[in-house]
Motif scaffolding. Structure first.
Motif, PDB file in Angstrom:
ATOM      1  N   GLU A 125      33.254  29.350  51.975  1.00 16.11           N
ATOM      2  CA  GLU A 125      34.063  30.078  50.996  1.00 16.11           C
ATOM      3  C   GLU A 125      33.205  30.936  50.070  1.00 16.11           C
ATOM      4  OE1 GLU A 125      36.993  28.971  47.315  1.00 16.11           O
ATOM      5  OE2 GLU A 125      36.958  27.693  49.064  1.00 16.11           O
ATOM      6  N   GLY A 133      33.559  34.806  50.100  1.00 13.63           N
ATOM      7  CA  GLY A 133      34.479  35.061  48.992  1.00 13.63           C
ATOM      8  C   GLY A 133      34.502  36.502  48.511  1.00 13.63           C
ATOM      9  N   SER A 159      38.210  37.655  51.685  1.00 10.09           N
ATOM     10  CA  SER A 159      38.608  36.517  52.509  1.00 10.09           C
ATOM     11  C   SER A 159      39.903  35.895  52.014  1.00 10.09           C
ATOM     12  CB  SER A 159      37.514  35.452  52.507  1.00 10.09           C
ATOM     13  OG  SER A 159      36.327  35.985  53.029  1.00 10.09           O
ATOM     14  N   GLN A 160      40.705  35.418  52.968  1.00  6.53           N
ATOM     15  CA  GLN A 160      41.986  34.821  52.636  1.00  6.53           C
ATOM     16  C   GLN A 160      42.295  33.675  53.591  1.00  6.53           C
ATOM     17  OE1 GLN A 160      45.032  37.799  53.031  1.00  6.53           O
ATOM     18  NE2 GLN A 160      44.244  39.026  51.354  1.00  6.53           N
ATOM     19  N   ARG A 173      45.765  36.085  43.086  1.00  3.80           N
ATOM     20  CA  ARG A 173      45.193  35.417  44.269  1.00  3.80           C
ATOM     21  C   ARG A 173      46.183  35.345  45.419  1.00  3.80           C
ATOM     22  NH1 ARG A 173      40.619  31.309  43.174  1.00  3.80           N
ATOM     23  NH2 ARG A 173      41.031  31.124  45.376  1.00  3.80           N
ATOM     24  N   LEU A 228      40.291  33.952  48.628  1.00  2.00           N
ATOM     25  CA  LEU A 228      39.160  33.078  48.335  1.00  2.00           C
ATOM     26  C   LEU A 228      38.144  33.895  47.550  1.00  2.00           C
ATOM     27  CD1 LEU A 228      38.718  31.443  51.842  1.00  2.00           C
ATOM     28  CD2 LEU A 228      39.943  30.527  49.884  1.00  2.00           C
TER      29      LEU A 228
END
Length: 180
Positions: A22, A26, A30-31, A147, A176
């Motif tokens: 992560e 990050g 990123s998801q 987010r 993320l």
């Protein structure tokens, strides 16, 4: 059965490795995504990241899903687990993003009763072919300061000896880290 168990353990380890990265990923948009009726089947979960340090541009996705045999009310029950993987390109720098994607889905771990139904035509998801391919064209609403994001898409599915299956779905994503 031992081969399936070995594959399952390998997939869990690879998925764990991806999600443990992560901090590394990050800053690349990123998801973690959850989809309903996407290329992965009825439900699927994905990890997505960009190859560059931006929220748009070229990226990849990999995940796992569940595709029941009775998705279209056939006389079969049970289903299989899917492993969707693909490349995508995101266009847009604000909240409104166009997604173009293509990939392959591996069908594994089938269980249940899969029988021929004489009164029904063949079903795309019941085919014995272990893979199918997909294209995807979608819209994402991706607020920069939030987010959570959402998406809707059309996703035709392609399989050997089968006509194109017109498909689509929706999903939610959790970013993320902080993307630039």
């Amino acid at each position: 059965m031992e081969k399936k168990l070995f594959i399952a353990i390998c997939l869990i380890l690879v998925t764990g490795y991806l999600f443990s990265q992560e901090k590394k990923f990050g800053g690349h948009g990123s998801q973690i995504q959850m989809e309903i009726l996407g290329p992965g089947g009825k439900f699927s979960f994905h990890f997505e990241s960009r190859f560059i340090k931006r929220v748009d541009g070229l990226g990849y996705t990999v995940g796992f899903g569940v595709a029941p045999y009775d998705l279209e009310e056939t006389c079969n029950d049970g289903g299989f687990i899917t492993i969707p993987a693909g490349l995508n390109y995101l266009l847009g720098k604000q909240r409104h993003i166009l997604e173009i994607s293509a990939g392959v889905v591996l069908k594994i771990f089938g269980s249940g009763t899969k029988v021929g139904c004489p009164e029904l035509d063949d079903n795309f998801f019941e085919s014995g072919d272990p893979t199918y391919f997909y294209g995807l064209l979608g819209y994402r609403y991706q607020p920069a300061s939030k987010r959570l994001s959402g998406r809707v898409f059309v996703s035709p599915l392609f399989q050997k000896d089968f006509p194109v299956k017109f498909w689509g779905g929706a999903g939610v994503s959790l970013k993320l880290g902080r993307a630039k």
